[in-house]
Each structure stands twice: as C-alpha cells, then as structure tokens.
Design an enzyme around this catalytic site. Structure first.
Site, PDB file in Angstrom:
ATOM      1  N   LEU A 172      -3.163   1.149  -0.840  1.00  0.00           N
ATOM      2  CA  LEU A 172      -2.842   2.553  -0.624  1.00  0.00           C
ATOM      3  C   LEU A 172      -1.367   2.613  -0.258  1.00  0.00           C
ATOM      4  CD1 LEU A 172      -5.759   4.132   1.474  1.00  0.00           C
ATOM      5  CD2 LEU A 172      -4.998   4.848  -0.797  1.00  0.00           C
ATOM      6  N   ASP A 173      -0.648   3.568  -0.826  1.00  0.00           N
ATOM      7  CA  ASP A 173       0.774   3.699  -0.532  1.00  0.00           C
ATOM      8  C   ASP A 173       0.993   3.965   0.950  1.00  0.00           C
ATOM      9  OD1 ASP A 173       1.172   3.494  -3.259  1.00  0.00           O
ATOM     10  OD2 ASP A 173       1.141   5.665  -3.549  1.00  0.00           O
ATOM     11  N   ILE A 174       2.195   3.704   1.412  1.00  0.00           N
ATOM     12  CA  ILE A 174       2.513   3.897   2.816  1.00  0.00           C
ATOM     13  C   ILE A 174       2.302   5.335   3.256  1.00  0.00           C
ATOM     14  CG2 ILE A 174       4.975   4.302   2.372  1.00  0.00           C
ATOM     15  CD1 ILE A 174       5.543   2.778   4.989  1.00  0.00           C
ATOM     16  N   ASP A 175       2.507   6.293   2.330  1.00  0.00           N
ATOM     17  CA  ASP A 175       2.344   7.704   2.669  1.00  0.00           C
ATOM     18  C   ASP A 175       0.992   8.257   2.239  1.00  0.00           C
ATOM     19  OD1 ASP A 175       3.082   7.287   0.070  1.00  0.00           O
ATOM     20  OD2 ASP A 175       4.700   8.763   0.024  1.00  0.00           O
ATOM     21  N   SER A 176       0.030   7.363   1.957  1.00  0.00           N
ATOM     22  CA  SER A 176      -1.340   7.766   1.639  1.00  0.00           C
ATOM     23  C   SER A 176      -2.274   7.270   2.738  1.00  0.00           C
ATOM     24  CB  SER A 176      -1.778   7.187   0.288  1.00  0.00           C
ATOM     25  OG  SER A 176      -0.945   7.652  -0.752  1.00  0.00           O
TER      26      SER A 176
END
Length: 305
Positions: A172-176
């Site tokens: 998962l992306d850092i901003d997800s």
C-alpha cells in the site's frame, strides 16, 4: 500290429492356451519414517494447469511451490537440508521431477512451517509497506504486543520470533490506508502476489474531478467510468478488467486482480480524476472489518484468502 497310411496328412500340433498373467504393478515407495507425504500424482488428483504433466520435467522447488507445499525459497532450504524425498530417495539440489513423482517432506520441516504466522494490519497513512525509505518507517514497525487488537479471536500469542522473516505480501502506498498482509509463510505470499494469483482486492477511493470535489458522480462522464473498468493501459501494457462503480457521490469502489505500482491513482489520472483518499478494505475473502487503524490481528486458522 497297426498299419499307417503314408499318404495321410500329419495333424497340426494343438495350440496350448494359457491364462494371461496380470502385469506386475510397480510398487509405490513407502513414505519413510519421519516423512509426511506431500503430493499425490496428478493423474489421481486432476492436473493443475501450467504444471508438469506425465513427461515434462520441472525443477523440484518449482513443482513444490506450484502444489502449494511451500515457497521456492523454502523448498530450496528443505532440499539443501535433506528434508525432501522423491520416490523414497533424498532429493539432490537441482532435481527435476514429473507430475507422477511422489514428493515427501520431513515432518519436522512441516511442523516448523505450521508455526509461521500471517498478520493482518490496518496500515495508517505515513508508513511504507516494505523497507524503510526516505525517513519513513516500515509497516512492520507497528507489530508488537501493544498494538495487537484486543478483539483478535486467534489463539496465537505474540512472540518476537514472529517478526523474523515477516514481510508484506503486496503493498500500500505511503499515502494509502487499509488492509495490509504481512507473512512468514511463502505459500501465502505466492497466493497473494505470485504471477498466477487470482485473489482480488477491493478499495474505496475518494476522488475529485477537476475542481469538483462534491457530487463528482453527477459530472463525471459515464464513458470514462467504463474506461476504468476496461480499456486502459499502464507502461504500454493493457490492464486486466476491473470492477469500478460508485459507492456514493464522491467515492468509487475498485475491485482489482492485479497490483501495478500506484495503479489506482494512475488509472484515475488517465480519466481526469484526482485521488484524495484510498483505503483497501478486502483481500480475497478476508475483510478489514472493525480492525482499528494502526492495530493488527492474526489470520485465523479457519480463514482463507
């Protein structure tokens, strides 16, 4: 004294009929003491697409992974330690096998495998899925006794040894935010992120369209929504069909069977949408549910992706 007629024909010899004997069946090697049978021949269990047939040969580690016994790396370790037998013989490194070969794995190795854990984490924003980067902490740093969800129904108890080899199966992306799987079990990792994985993943995605941040559904073209479902490409490669529909006027639901880097954000950008929030809520049959952000639980013994 009897007389004979020299001109009479000599009778043909009588044919002797014998009952045919059944061909002896080759004996199946017995499973050696201390070994657990790992495979039954595909002829009896149904051939698995893409695997070895009766004549094709695959490397033993690949065959074991295809049959779900372990990961390739784990198979290599077991083979090197003499824990794997093929047709009753200790398997050497690099051995190639057919689908009819019988594979057995040392019970001690299988027992150690059963001790490996799979953890479900509700990843908050600001953490990276894998190794620490750019000063951001990895998600695995959240796994300790303090953050173990108190409503976890698993009988497992946390121990520091469970952190060894614990790695994300997907990212998962850092901003997800949302459901992230971390596992010590190569079988689970292969099921979720292997090249032949068919496990789908569900996301809730809040979007805006240009300057429109409210009631985006009313202004977003229906044809563009159809493109999100099928027809887009990333990095020159077409994307697999997806399920994309509106959950509410500002939020889309995505169901994907692949996981390209930042895929949903890039898909949205191609049709003029900007992602302002992304949350993964399901992987296969396992849901995020009520698990609080920053906390984790064990994958239960009766749960399957």
């Amino acid at each position: 004294m009897s007389s004979s007629n020299p001109s009479a024909p000599t009778p043909a010899p009588r044919a002797v009929l014998r009952r045919p004997t059944a061909a002896a069946k080759p004996a199946t090697p017995a499973c050696p003491a201390g070994m657990a049978a790992g495979v039954v021949p595909d002829a009896a269990r149904g051939a698995v697409p893409g695997t070895a047939n009766g004549t094709d040969r695959l490397r033993l580690n690949k065959r074991m992974a295809e049959l779900g016994l372990c990961s390739r790396r784990e198979a290599d370790d077991w083979i090197a330690q003499g824990r794997v037998r093929v047709n009753g013989q200790v398997a050497p490194i690099g051995l190639r096998v057919t689908a009819s070969d019988r594979i057995a794995v040392d019970k001690q190795a299988r027992g150690a495998q059963r001790q490996r854990v799979t953890i479900l984490l509700h990843k908050p924003m600001g953490y990276v899925s894998g190794q620490a980067e750019d000063g951001h902490r990895p998600a695995v740093a959240l796994i300790d006794q303090r953050t173990h969800w108190r409503d976890d129904t698993s009988r497992n108890r946390f121990a520091p040894a469970q952190l060894r080899g614990l790695a994300p199966a997907g990212r998962l992306d850092i901003d997800s935010v949302g459901l992230l799987v971390l596992t010590q079990d190569g079988r689970v990792a292969r099921q979720l992120i292997g090249a032949d994985s068919t496990v789908d993943k569900e996301y809730l995605v809040r979007v805006q369209y240009g300057a429109v941040a409210l009631d985006v559904r009313s202004v977003f073209p229906a044809g563009q929504l159809a493109s999100l479902c099928h027809g887009l490409s990333l990095d020159g490669q077409p994307l697999k069909p997806a399920v994309v529909d509106w959950q509410n006027p500002e939020q889309l639901r995505f169901v994907l069977t692949e996981g390209r880097k930042r895929q949903i954000r890039r898909m949205c950008a191609l049709v003029g949408l900007t992602v302002v929030g992304l949350k993964r809520v399901r992987i296969g049959r396992v849901r995020l549910g009520l698990l609080p952000a920053g906390q984790w639980r064990y994958l239960a013994a009766d749960e399957q992706f």
